[in-house]
Design a protein around this motif. Sequence first.
Motif: not given
Ligand code: PGA
Length: 237
Positions: A166-167, A216-219, A198, A94, A10
């Motif tokens: 998400i997030g 698929l992992i963000g934070t 995740v 997003e 991100k």
């Molecule tokens: P998150 O984001 O792991 O922070 O929830 C996942 C993503 O937006 O791909």
Amino acid sequence: MKKIIASNFKTNHTRKSTKEFIVNVNSFLNKNNIDNEVIIFPTATALDEFVTVSNLSVGAQNAYYVKNGSFTGEIGTEQLDEFGIKTILIGHSERRHNIGESQKDITLKYNYYKSLGYKIVYCVGEPLEVKEQGISQTLEYVFNQFDGIDLEYDNVIIAYEPVWAIGTGLTPSIEDIETIHKKLKKKLQKPLLYGGSVKPTNLAEILAIPNVDGTLIGTSSWNEEDFKSMITTTNKA
Ligand code: PGA
């Protein structure tokens, strides 16, 4: 099939810290003989050739559906080609919900990158008010996000990411992920990732759900040690 793990940076990490992260993760994969598919999506300003990196792929979080031209603030394939980038994230929530990309914009982008043979990670997922209406409304909403999208395309990975997860630290129940992934798999015979909060503590149980081909992992992927530990978990799944 080996499970897939993808990290979406991100708007995080600098050019310098991205390079260190990617080079370190690449040598971690090499040292530990890990051959799972690993994809990292850094910010556009941190894209580079990463000439020493061969065990993972680096993708763009976004790009416009042009080679070049007058599209202020966007990048096109002329800029991606400079770094040999051939992977792109399309349809992330997003961009759909905060930036306002319509299904039409997303379809144009998908078709353009498909025509160039890019690996596309295509994201779908429902907002909270849809989830609250129940599973059939959720499925209808998610299936509509495939409008105009060619699911026969060879080089696509789908990511199911509920917007409300998400997030936020919230995740759907194991049963909900299982139900949605089963229905999605019937429609598309493509690798299917789960995304949305995740983390190291829930990854193993998510990967154990039938029809979850990876995450698929963000934070929780922005910290190098956590990402490496999640790669190890993915490798064992
Ligand atoms: P998150 O984001 O792991 O922070 O929830 C996942 C993503 O937006 O791909």
